[in-house]
Design a protein around this motif. Sequence first.
Motif, PDB file in Angstrom:
ATOM      1  N   LYS A   2       2.486  10.400   0.232  1.00 34.80           N
ATOM      2  CA  LYS A   2       3.520  10.917  -0.668  1.00 34.80           C
ATOM      3  C   LYS A   2       3.346  12.409  -0.913  1.00 34.80           C
ATOM      4  N   ILE A 119      10.823   9.662  -3.443  1.00 31.31           N
ATOM      5  CA  ILE A 119       9.496   9.676  -2.811  1.00 31.31           C
ATOM      6  C   ILE A 119       8.445   9.197  -3.802  1.00 31.31           C
ATOM      7  N   ILE A 120       8.542   9.675  -5.029  1.00 31.04           N
ATOM      8  CA  ILE A 120       7.566   9.328  -6.060  1.00 31.04           C
ATOM      9  C   ILE A 120       7.697   7.851  -6.460  1.00 31.04           C
ATOM     10  N   LEU A 124       6.910   3.815   0.308  1.00 31.78           N
ATOM     11  CA  LEU A 124       7.507   4.428   1.494  1.00 31.78           C
ATOM     12  C   LEU A 124       7.248   3.643   2.775  1.00 31.78           C
ATOM     13  N   LEU A 142       9.615   6.093   4.582  1.00 33.50           N
ATOM     14  CA  LEU A 142       8.920   7.292   5.038  1.00 33.50           C
ATOM     15  C   LEU A 142       9.645   7.920   6.231  1.00 33.50           C
TER      16      LEU A 142
END
Length: 168
Positions: A2, A119-120, A124, A142
């Motif tokens: 991440k 993303i957080i 992913l 991802l």
Amino acid sequence: MKEKALKQLDNTSQQLLNVLSGFSPAQLNTVPFEGSWTPAQVADHILKSQSGVPELFDGSIMPADRLPDQKIQALRELFLNFSYKMKSPDFILPTNNNLEKNALIDQIKEKSKQIEEAIIKYDLTEICLDFELPGFGTLTRLELIYFIFFHTQRHIYQLETIYQKFNN
């Protein structure tokens, strides 16, 4: 994973904002050469290509049955091959209307913030089932994030080429 993605997002977003900021208002909506989009159209295309990606993360998913970054290198090789010409799918073709630079910049910043939050927030490594990238099939979250990076970097290169055309 991440942290690297967040850093890449920041770098790519800053590069895009920097090159877009360099265009004068007159240049922004001017076709630099036959067959090209205007700088504003390139930015609009980037935004359209990113729209819905964070929302995909909320859609149908499944645990990855492969390495979550397996397709990243192939995505990089395709989208960062600047000698290879691509045709945009109709649903992300840019508008033919004139666009305002500050509005585009604000939209890019907002989309970047949404992607950062995604993303957080999300795992992913999971595969998003609601979208298939032609030639690649379904992607992990991802891989979708890296698709955004590589696609945006491709168009940053295009914008830099247009900028050189206008300023030489």
